[in-house]
Scaffold this motif. Structure first.
Motif, PDB file in Angstrom:
ATOM      1  N   GLU A  52       1.050  -2.857  10.242  1.00  0.00           N
ATOM      2  CA  GLU A  52       2.355  -2.556   9.653  1.00  0.00           C
ATOM      3  C   GLU A  52       2.254  -2.420   8.133  1.00  0.00           C
ATOM      4  O   GLU A  52       2.859  -1.534   7.530  1.00  0.00           O
ATOM      5  CB  GLU A  52       3.351  -3.653  10.018  1.00  0.00           C
ATOM      6  CG  GLU A  52       4.753  -3.407   9.462  1.00  0.00           C
ATOM      7  CD  GLU A  52       5.707  -4.526   9.832  1.00  0.00           C
ATOM      8  OE1 GLU A  52       6.913  -4.381   9.595  1.00  0.00           O
ATOM      9  OE2 GLU A  52       5.234  -5.559  10.366  1.00  0.00           O
ATOM     10  N   THR A  56       3.120   0.910   6.030  1.00  0.00           N
ATOM     11  CA  THR A  56       4.121   0.890   4.968  1.00  0.00           C
ATOM     12  C   THR A  56       3.569   1.482   3.679  1.00  0.00           C
ATOM     13  O   THR A  56       4.221   2.294   3.013  1.00  0.00           O
ATOM     14  CB  THR A  56       4.605  -0.549   4.733  1.00  0.00           C
ATOM     15  OG1 THR A  56       5.167  -1.062   5.944  1.00  0.00           O
ATOM     16  CG2 THR A  56       5.638  -0.593   3.629  1.00  0.00           C
ATOM     17  N   GLU A  60       4.900   4.935   1.825  1.00  0.00           N
ATOM     18  CA  GLU A  60       5.402   4.877   0.451  1.00  0.00           C
ATOM     19  C   GLU A  60       4.632   5.832  -0.455  1.00  0.00           C
ATOM     20  O   GLU A  60       5.215   6.414  -1.379  1.00  0.00           O
ATOM     21  CB  GLU A  60       5.313   3.443  -0.061  1.00  0.00           C
ATOM     22  CG  GLU A  60       6.345   2.511   0.570  1.00  0.00           C
ATOM     23  CD  GLU A  60       6.272   1.110   0.000  1.00  0.00           C
ATOM     24  OE1 GLU A  60       5.284   0.825  -0.740  1.00  0.00           O
ATOM     25  OE2 GLU A  60       7.173   0.301   0.277  1.00  0.00           O
ATOM     26  N   GLN A  67      11.000  -0.080   2.965  1.00  0.00           N
ATOM     27  CA  GLN A  67      11.211  -1.489   2.662  1.00  0.00           C
ATOM     28  C   GLN A  67      12.465  -2.001   3.362  1.00  0.00           C
ATOM     29  O   GLN A  67      13.496  -1.316   3.423  1.00  0.00           O
ATOM     30  CB  GLN A  67      11.339  -1.686   1.148  1.00  0.00           C
ATOM     31  CG  GLN A  67      10.049  -1.436   0.379  1.00  0.00           C
ATOM     32  CD  GLN A  67       8.956  -2.443   0.729  1.00  0.00           C
ATOM     33  OE1 GLN A  67       9.253  -3.542   1.180  1.00  0.00           O
ATOM     34  NE2 GLN A  67       7.710  -2.057   0.504  1.00  0.00           N
TER      35      GLN A  67
END
Length: 356
Positions: A52, A56, A60, A67
């Motif tokens: 994860e 992420t 990004e 977020q």
């Protein structure tokens, strides 16, 4: 399976097939990446939180803000990517890569590796990997049964990485090279030296030790690459090491031609014990007050195999006779492994015994 080498004479081999040029080698690369597009067989985020986190960070970098969002994808897996950068690899050339899951993904089938940098031990990036994964196994599961064939959590991507940086190595400036034998041997190294000096017509090769032959490139003239192209294709007769290789998992036995045995007697037999349980139910008479009781009944049969056989192996027997003698006993490959171990323990097998 018995796979003996039954050649009458040793074959002529090229120098390039038995020796490497010292300093000319590959370099190992490794990287951490994500495989996407799995059909529900990816990592579970609860057991693999690093998946994860990596996802992420990837989103990004692509401008997607995730977020404080609650997403639990099951079509993504964290993997380690490994490869070897070949010597003289140039920018833009492509190399094969291996991909293996490090989480609890059940399969990488149908997955695509996202752009993954491959690093050398010094931390520098030398290649970028990306592409569709090919696996040789599969995993099928139902409500009451499951089956796994091969390794579905590891695969390859042919030409899956592009070289982004070259390893500097100026071969043109070399004044001498050392040939490193893959199997060090005084006899073979001496024949390499003799083969080179005979072909060139003067002593340009020097035997340093059983694993190294030094070649003076200055005495050859021309470029070092042309000189090595001529030398590496010279042929010679390699000195074979007496060796017996045994793979205990598959039952494979490979014996080299130089294997010899001293005089020894070999006996082999089997002992088989069969136990069969056939319980019998004992019921009371009609209108009786007894209870049904299960009585045990056991049958035991002992079979010591065929009539015992003793084979005599005479002094200095060569490979064909040794194989014929073992086959004459009518034993299986598994039993042949035990026989060879016993002959080696008795000091009658004059060869290196390699167990895998």
């Amino acid at each position: 399976m018995l796979a003996p080498a039954l050649q009458a004479t040793a074959a002529q081999v090229r120098i390039k097939d038995i020796a490497d040029v010292q300093g000319v080698r590959g370099n190992d690369l490794v990287g951490y990446g994500l495989v996407i597009g799995l059909n529900g067989t990816g990592d579970t985020i609860r057991n693999s939180p690093y998946t994860e986190e990596a996802l992420t960070n990837l989103l990004e970098r692509l401008g997607v803000n995730v977020q404080d969002s609650d997403f639990r994808p099951d079509n993504i897996a964290a993997v380690l990517v490994t490869s070897t950068l070949p010597p003289f690899a140039r920018e833009g050339s492509r190399i094969d890569i291996n991909v293996a899951s490090i989480g609890d993904a059940s399969s990488l089938a149908g997955g695509t590796l996202v752009m993954t940098p491959l690093n050398a031990p010094n931390g520098q990036i030398f290649a970028i990997a990306q592409g569709n994964i090919l696996i040789s196994g599969f995993d099928a599961e139902g409500a009451g049964a499951s089956i796994t064939q091969g390794v579905p959590t590891a695969g390859t991507i042919p030409n899956g990485a592009r070289v982004e940086r070259e390893i500097p190595y100026d071969f043109r400036s070399q004044q001498s090279v050392r040939l490193a034998l893959r199997d060090p041997d005084f006899t073979t190294a001496g024949r390499v030296e003799q083969s080179i000096n005979t072909a060139i017509g003067r002593p340009v090769a020097t035997l340093l030790d059983p694993g190294t032959v030094e070649v003076d490139l200055r005495a050859l003239g021309g470029s070092p690459a042309h000189a090595m192209g001529r030398i590496e294709n010279l042929t010679l007769r390699s000195a074979e090491i007496a060796r017996v290789v045994i793979d205990q998992r598959s039952g494979t036995i490979v014996l080299g031609e130089a294997v010899k045995v001293s005089s020894v007697a070999v006996a082999q037999g089997n002992l088989t014990i069969k136990i069969a349980e056939t319980p019998v139910a004992s019921q009371p008479n009609p209108f009786g007050f007894g209870e049904t009781v299960v009585l045990p009944r056991t049958q035991i049969a002992v079979d010591d195999g065929r009539i015992g056989q003793m084979a005599i192996v005479n002094e200095a027997v060569e490979l064909p006779d040794l194989v014929a003698g073992l086959n004459a006993l009518g034993v299986s490959p598994r039993e042949m492994i035990d026989i060879l171990k016993a002959i080696k323990s008795a000091g009658a097998l004059h060869a290196e015994l390699v167990l895998q």
